[in-house]
Structures are given as C-alpha cells and as structure tokens.
Write a protein that holds these residues in place. Structure first.
Motif, mmCIF file in Angstrom:
data_model
loop_
_atom_site.group_PDB
_atom_site.id
_atom_site.type_symbol
_atom_site.label_atom_id
_atom_site.label_comp_id
_atom_site.label_asym_id
_atom_site.label_seq_id
_atom_site.Cartn_x
_atom_site.Cartn_y
_atom_site.Cartn_z
ATOM 1 N N CYS A 553 -1.821 -5.746 13.881
ATOM 2 C CA CYS A 553 -0.540 -5.256 13.739
ATOM 3 C C CYS A 553 0.039 -5.701 12.849
ATOM 4 O O CYS A 553 0.964 -4.858 11.904
ATOM 5 C CB CYS A 553 0.119 -5.519 15.048
ATOM 6 N N GLY A 554 -0.238 -6.985 12.217
ATOM 7 C CA GLY A 554 0.509 -7.500 10.895
ATOM 8 C C GLY A 554 0.221 -6.443 9.745
ATOM 9 O O GLY A 554 0.828 -6.186 9.004
ATOM 10 N N SER A 555 -1.052 -6.125 9.664
ATOM 11 C CA SER A 555 -1.542 -5.259 8.562
ATOM 12 C C SER A 555 -0.802 -3.889 8.668
ATOM 13 O O SER A 555 -0.627 -3.236 7.745
ATOM 14 C CB SER A 555 -3.137 -5.017 8.845
ATOM 15 N N ALA A 556 -0.741 -3.307 10.009
ATOM 16 C CA ALA A 556 0.074 -2.066 9.838
ATOM 17 C C ALA A 556 1.503 -2.235 9.370
ATOM 18 O O ALA A 556 2.231 -1.247 8.732
ATOM 19 C CB ALA A 556 0.204 -1.544 11.691
ATOM 20 N N MET A 557 2.160 -3.495 9.717
ATOM 21 C CA MET A 557 3.502 -3.539 9.256
ATOM 22 C C MET A 557 3.676 -3.803 7.907
ATOM 23 O O MET A 557 4.360 -3.365 7.144
ATOM 24 C CB MET A 557 3.817 -4.956 9.961
ATOM 25 N N VAL A 558 2.326 -4.240 7.030
ATOM 26 C CA VAL A 558 2.495 -4.389 5.716
ATOM 27 C C VAL A 558 2.256 -3.012 5.212
ATOM 28 O O VAL A 558 2.961 -2.532 4.159
ATOM 29 C CB VAL A 558 1.053 -5.220 5.346
ATOM 30 N N ARG A 559 1.422 -2.320 5.903
ATOM 31 C CA ARG A 559 1.336 -0.822 5.130
ATOM 32 C C ARG A 559 2.469 -0.002 5.150
ATOM 33 O O ARG A 559 2.965 0.832 4.550
ATOM 34 C CB ARG A 559 0.078 0.007 6.115
ATOM 35 N N ALA A 560 3.208 -0.127 6.403
ATOM 36 C CA ALA A 560 4.400 0.621 6.521
ATOM 37 C C ALA A 560 5.681 -0.006 5.596
ATOM 38 O O ALA A 560 6.437 0.771 4.841
ATOM 39 C CB ALA A 560 4.965 0.307 8.009
ATOM 40 N N THR A 561 5.625 -1.264 5.394
ATOM 41 C CA THR A 561 6.517 -1.846 4.361
ATOM 42 C C THR A 561 6.197 -1.254 3.150
ATOM 43 O O THR A 561 7.182 -1.287 2.306
ATOM 44 C CB THR A 561 6.470 -3.365 4.328
ATOM 45 N N GLU A 562 4.876 -1.338 2.677
ATOM 46 C CA GLU A 562 4.671 -0.730 1.123
ATOM 47 C C GLU A 562 5.052 0.764 1.218
ATOM 48 O O GLU A 562 5.507 0.992 0.060
ATOM 49 C CB GLU A 562 3.008 -0.899 1.174
ATOM 50 N N LYS A 563 4.929 1.448 2.146
ATOM 51 C CA LYS A 563 5.532 2.993 1.980
ATOM 52 C C LYS A 563 7.043 2.612 1.895
ATOM 53 O O LYS A 563 7.608 3.659 1.053
ATOM 54 C CB LYS A 563 5.475 3.649 3.417
ATOM 55 N N ILE A 564 7.645 1.635 2.368
ATOM 56 C CA ILE A 564 9.288 1.303 2.396
ATOM 57 C C ILE A 564 9.635 1.250 0.642
ATOM 58 O O ILE A 564 10.187 1.806 0.179
ATOM 59 C CB ILE A 564 9.646 0.481 3.111
#
Length: 791
Positions: A553-564
C-alpha cells in the motif's frame, strides 16, 4: 543527528493520543439508534447430529425480536475459502460447506446453532437458555493421526474422509531421495507447532444496519480488510451488490491475523438487520472468542536434514500434518502450503528441498493465519533440526549456519521463490556483537555457581511477506488479487487526505504514511491525514496482513504522489512561465531549475482549484490521483536472533535473561515503530515457546477456553528492556518496490520460538542432560522437569 521528520525519523505515533486518552472509536463504541442485540446459542458438544430445535418457549419471552436457526439460511451461501489448493495428484482440495448457522450437524464446541435477537443483551441471553436443542452426540475426532485412519469418524458426512488435501512441493522425489542416499549424516526431528489463540486486546464485534429507504446495508466490524469482507460477504454469502453494501472497520484493537477472515457473526448481523428491520449488534465475550475466533499454527512435523562429509546441507525433507479444524477458514488452506512450504529453504543454499503437507479436518475450531502465518512453522522446523544436527556432529551451531548461508543474490530456491537481496552474514555478526557471545562462558559459570543452568540459543530466519504478485498467486489458487491502492487528494489550501486500502490496527499507519508523502513533497507531516477502514471512502484495497502495508500500500501511495507531483509541476510551470520539465520540487517550493523563480506548494494547490492562470484545455482542475500497486515479488526480511535463558533444574522453570534480534528490513521509515513491532512479535513468540497452548480433550472439549487456563505472557515473562535488544541497522533495500522496504510486523514472532527452545536445550546439555534432544512447545516447567528426569 537523527532526523526529526520524514523518512528515517521517529515522530511519536499521532494515533496514540486518542487511544491513551480514551477517545478511540472502536466497533463496540458504535451504537445505532434502535439497535437490537444478538446472543448466539453455541454447541457444547464437539460433534453431533441436530435432531430438533424447539424455540417456542424462547420466542414468547420478554424483549425477543426474532430467533434464527440454520433453516433461516437455507439458500444463503456458506462462508467461502479464499484459496484453492491443488493436491499432489492434481485434484482440488475438499471444500465442505460452512453455513452461517449450523445445518444438520454441529462440528466443534462453539459452533453457532441458533441466534436470539432481542431488545437487550440480557434478554437475548435469557431467551437462548430457553431454547431446547436435541443433539445426538457423535464421537469426536481431535487427533490428526486418528482422523486420517481408515474408518475414522468423519467431520463432514459428504466427504470420503477427513483429508482436505495431500500437497507436495519442491524438489522431485527421485532427486530428494538421491540426496539423502548419498548423505554422510542425516538428522531427523519430530516436533509439534502448538495451537494458539490470537487474543487481541479487542474482541470481535459486528453491527449490522439496513436502510429500507435505499436498500443499503452497512456493517461495522473489527476487520483487518474491510473491502475483502465486503466482497466475500456480499458476493458469496448474502448476494448483496457491492454498491449496496458498506463495510466500516473503525479503530481496531489488534488483529494478529485473526481479524482477516470473514466470520459467520458478520454475515448474521448483516442478514438479521434486514430481516428484523432494525440494527443488530454482537460483541464477543472472551470465552466466545476462544471458541469462535480462528486459531493458529497446530502442525505436527517430521523433518530430516541431510549433510555431506563437509557438513554442507544437501537436502531437507518434511512431512507435516496441518489441522484445518472443522471448516476451511478464509485463507486457511494457503497457510500450510504456499506460506509455509515456500520458506523451507530458509537462509541456506540447500539444493534439494521437498515439503509434504496433509491438511486434516477435525472437530475443533477452524485454524487460519496467525502472526507469521506459515513462516514461523517453517522456521521452527528448520532451525530446530539444524541445532540438533550441530550437536550430533559436535560443531558450533553458528558456524554450521554460516557455512551454509546463501551469499549470492538474487537466489532462486528449490521451493519456487527468488530472494532478491540480503546479507545474512551481516545480521549474524551484528547479533553476535549485541549478545556478547565471547562473554557467554563467564555468564554460564556464574549461573552454575548459583545452581542454575544457562543456555544460549541462536536462530536465523527469512520470511516472505507482502505476498505477490496477483497473477502468480492466482495461478497458485488465490481467489483474490493481492495488490493495494491509494488515493491522494490535495485540498485547495495544500493539506492532503490520503485514502488507503491498508487498514491500521496497531501498525501506526497514521504516523508512518504521512512521513512518506511529506518527504516526497517537502511539506509538514501535520498537513497530511490518513483515511482508512471505510469502503465508502477508500479505493478497493486488500487490507493489512502478511507485513504488506508499507511495501504494497505504501508503494501505491508513492505512485499516486508521483502523479500529484507531475501534475503540480505542470501547474507550477504555467505560473512561472516555464516548461514543466524545468520545474524542481524541494522543501515545498517549486523552482525553475537554475533560477531563483519559485512558487510555494500552497500557491500551486490553490491554482489547481482556482484555475485562473492556466488554460483548461491543457490541465483539468483539481489535484487528486489514485494508484494501484501490484508487487513484482515478495519482500524478504531476514534476521539473526539469540536468546540466553536460565533453567532451574529443580523446578524446570525457564527465565529469559536476554534476547537479541538483528533484523534486515531494508529501508526503515520510522525506526521507533519498527522497534515496537519487533518487540511485540518477540513477546508473542516467547508466549508460544514457553506458555501458550490451546488444548482439547479426546471428546473435543476446549480445555483452555479462558485466561484461567490459557497462559498469556506477562511482563515478567520477558527480559528487562536493557536485555531486550532490537537492532535493524543491517539494511539491504528491497530491489523491486519504490521505497526499498521490507515487512517488519511478523519477524519477531517468526524468529523467536526456535531461538528460545534452542536456548533451553543448550542449557540442559550444559548440565549434563544430553539425552534431551527436543522439548515440544510450550516449554513449560513441568515439561522441562520431566525431560531432565527422563520422563
């Protein structure tokens, strides 16, 4: 200087403020207007045929709303198993029905026969006592060996026998047999991995609510994975469309695996809320928990280790009987197989590894994942047989392990997993340093002066966690994906809500997850809020278990933040009249590279929602992104543990004098929380090693159904903090997730049981009791005393 914020810092857990001040919101704190209460009438016999259920007297009692029996659930789906295992002959496992309320038979003490819904809990209990149940008691089958004998009583009449599956995996039989045939030495050990009850601080609770206005159901429940419960209960049990079913898991007071699964009480409360047209609440008592929560472990194993003339490991062969209990719990089938057999190589370059597992139905509570789930069972077998081999060969147990360590990575084991990285020599060296191995002889001599026996036990372990990837586990029988998801919603003023699929029930997500996002954006962690546990608010995620939260889940959060960040750079580029490829983000400021032109994070986020300064045809308004992350591989944390014990030869009492853990968790986001996780895991492992045991008699009666009979570890069963040393300085970052992290939540429970038992055996040998090669857990004073005295 230690960091004071971001990745690598140890800020205090923000969620602890509400927990320590009594402001937590647990499921039992939820009371819906007009709710009724349910009490389950549970079987007091382990096995029997239900001849009749007479509810007439109970139905007329004060406060009774409705009484339900298995007949009310005819046509309703049973509780599903989430993983299909295929046996060594290519046949699917046997998968008997698991009804919400018993239909025709009871199969373990605690099996729910009827449920009384009433205006108050006391009225429900009183009415339940008036229900007349006629049960023809049948012989119970409790022992797994007896359950597999020809002619044994069958737990399920519609099955041929009590064998769920006979699974074999790893090196083929011919190659394995050849390795053992040419071995210079073979060590054999038979052992038991004792049955445990998880006992989280908060018992299970379920509150079902139904709205006739929009035909929508809500279930409040103590769950580690609310979306999984919504999927299993909605689609497979009650037939409720997912958009009509909301599952909420608020604050949860510990899980340890036992709150992963979908339970009958959740389905019942959801079903009954509609049938009664009012909310229905159930709160488990502690005694109910002992006979309705899924239990853990319960393996009986014979393991053999083959070595050549130079003491190199050349083969491992295991034969295990794994107790399933009376029914298949949600992930029970995967625990003794894919979560256990795939770890039998351990940290060692053994060329032939073969695992056989027979899963057995018995008249006991279902058994499923408990902290570590399969990996503690594998580690205990392997590390105990290695210690025994060292004694038989007269070699140092640390040197024997070192000699056989895997040293080149990536490393593909004979049991189908590939370790991407590790350094087992480093963790071993750190453990030796922290334990002061050279000083042990003097400490032993001092103990002997006082009439005590002192022993040193060591252990090396590896675990596979953050189970993945979905396409692979799907081929292995998983009936669910194993990805996770996060949505990062940036508000106009720059604050952030992060909606995550993972669920926090003690892991500290509300503290750790903001550290990651804040580090990426260069903003203060207090600006970030974590939202979890409510299927109406969060993206579809698979929850928290198997040490997966940060890695998956932390990796998903990183990927979403990268999009941001990418979108925010485009907005900043418009504001600064520069190409977004020239925009840099640091410390909450967007800067044009090589210039002093900058714009603050809050100015960019406001512009995202007040788009006056950039054309809408290029960038749509808003700043919100979602990402799903499906890992390419497990993560493989590993460690070396050591334990020193004193044994009183007159009483058999074992005292842990010191415990050292040296773990490799890859990159560490919050060292304080990692230390706490390992402390807790070691405490649970010590509990299993010395104290805890879930016991049944030959009639299937649960003998350890309360804290009067089930020995939970207390503070004085653990070493003092100065002698309870946790280290995670050896770090080989994971190579395939963006944070480089590995799971840490289960390591302590995996590594500690064999370490403790190895120490006890060492202590007995130091006192001349060399006839003792093994003592099954829990290593209680009576068992130690009996072993010392040849009994």
């Amino acid at each position: 200087m230690p960091k004071d914020h971001g990745i690598g810092a140890s800020p205090k857990r923000r969620e602890d403020v509400r927990f320590l001040t009594g402001a937590g919101n647990y499921t039992d704190d939820i009371n819906v207007h007009g709710q009724a209460y349910v009490h389950f009438l549970r079987s007091d016999v382990a096995h029997g045929t239900i001849k009749a259920i007479d509810t007439s007297a109970a139905e007329s009692m004060p406060g009774v709303v409705k009484i339900f029996t298995g007949a009310d659930f005819e046509g309703v789906g049973g509780l599903p198993c989430g993983w299909q295992v295929t046996d060594k002959h290519g046949e699917p496992m046997k998968e008997p029905a698991h009804p919400v309320l018993c239909q025709g038979k009871v199969r373990h003490v605690g099996d729910p026969i009827a449920a009384v819904v009433a205006d108050s809990l006391e009225e429900a209990r009183t009415a339940a006592e008036a229900i007349d149940v006629d049960i023809e008691e049948l012989p119970a089958v409790v022992d797994m060996g007896a359950a597999l004998e020809s002619g044994a009583t069958k737990v399920h009449d519609d099955l041929d026998d009590n064998l769920c599956y006979d699974w074999q995996f790893g090196t083929d039989t011919e190659t394995t047999d050849a390795a053992f045939a040419k071995a210079a030495h073979v060590t054999t050990l038979e052992l038991v991995n004792n049955r445990l009850v998880a006992n989280p601080m908060e018992p299970r609770v379920a509150v079902g609510d139904y709205s006739r206005a929009n035909d929508e159901h809500t279930l409040y429940t103590t769950s580690q994975n609310p979306h999984v419960i919504r999927l299993l209960m909605g689609a497979f049990v009650l037939g409720i469309p997912e958009h009509k079913l909301r599952v909420v898991a608020p604050d949860v007071g510990g899980g340890f695996g036992t709150k992963i699964f979908h339970y009958a009480e959740e389905a019942f409360c959801t079903f009954a809320a509609k049938a009664c047209n009012r909310p229905v609440k159930w709160t488990s008592t502690r005694s109910e928990a002992f006979m309705s929560d899924a239990h853990g472990r319960d393996h009986v194993t014979k393991i053999e280790l083959a070595l050549d003339a130079d003491n190199n490991f050349i083969g491992v062969r295991t034969d295990t009987k794994a107790n399933m209990g009376a029914y298949l719990s949600t992930f029970s089938s995967s625990v003794p197989t894919w979560l256990h057999g795939t770890l039998m190589a351990g940290n060692y370059k053994t060329p032939a590894v073969q695992v056989n597992v027979k899963a057995v139905f018995t008249n006991t509570v279902p058994v499923d994942a408990y902290r570590g789930a399969g990996r503690p069972e594998a580690t205990f077998q392997l590390e105990r047989v290695i210690d025994k081999a060292a004694r038989e060969l007269g070699v140092d147990p640390i040197a024997l392990r070192r000699q056989n360590f895997i040293t080149q990575f990536p490393y593909a084991t004979p049991v189908a997993v590939e370790y991407d990285t590790g350094d087992y020599e480093a963790t071993m060296a750190k453990m030796e340093e922290l334990m002061d191995i050279p000083g042990f002889a003097a400490r032993r001599a001092e103990s002997e002066k006082n009439g005590m026996l002192r022993g040193l036990g060591v252990n090396c372990f590896i675990e596979a966690c953050g189970i993945a990837p979905s396409n692979l586990v799907g081929q292995l029988g998983a009936r669910a994906g194993l990805y996770d998801a996060a949505t990062v919603r940036v508000n106009a003023t720059g604050s952030i809500s992060v909606m995550v699929g993972a669920h926090s029930h003690g892991q500290g997500h509300e503290t750790v997850f903001p550290q990651v996002v804040a580090e990426m954006l260069g903003i203060d962690e207090s600006m970030i809020d974590i939202v979890h546990g409510d299927t109406s608010k969060i993206p579809f995620g698979m929850g928290t278990y198997g040490s997966r939260s940060l890695a998956v889940c932390g990796s998903a959060m990183v990927r979403a933040t990268e999009k941001i960040i990418n979108k925010a750079k485009k907005i900043a580029g418009h504001l600064l009249e520069a190409s977004d490829s020239d925009i840099e983000l640091k410390d909450g400021q967007f800067t044009v590279a090589g210039t002093d032109k900058s714009v603050a994070w809050g100015d960019v986020t406001l512009a995202a929602y007040v788009p006056h300064n950039y054309p809408l045809e290029d960038i749509e308004p808003g700043l919100e992104e979602t990402a799903f992350y499906d890992p390419a591989n497990f993560t493989y944390p590993a460690g070396a543990y050591a334990c020193e014990v004193e044994v009183d030869p007159d009483t058999g009492k074992v005292t842990i004098e010191k415990f050292v853990s040296a773990d490799d968790f890859g990159n560490v986001v919050n060292p304080m929380i990692v230390e706490g996780q390992v402390h807790g895991g070691i405490a649970q492992g010590i509990g299993q090693a010395l104290l805890e045991n879930c016991a049944y008699d030959e009639n299937g009666q649960l003998l350890s159904a309360s804290y009067m009979d089930y020995a939970m570890p207390r503070a004085d069963d653990l070493p003092h903090m100065a002698d309870y040393v946790v280290d995670h300085s050896c770090q080989t970052p994971c190579t395939h997730n963006p944070l480089g992290v590995k799971g840490c939540g289960e390591a302590g429970a995996i590594g500690s049981p064999p370490t403790v038992v190895n120490a006890v055996i060492d202590a007995l040998h130091s006192g001349g009791h060399t006839h003792v090669s093994h003592i099954d857990m829990p290593v209680t004073p009576s068992r130690v005393w009996a072993a010392i005295n040849g009994q």
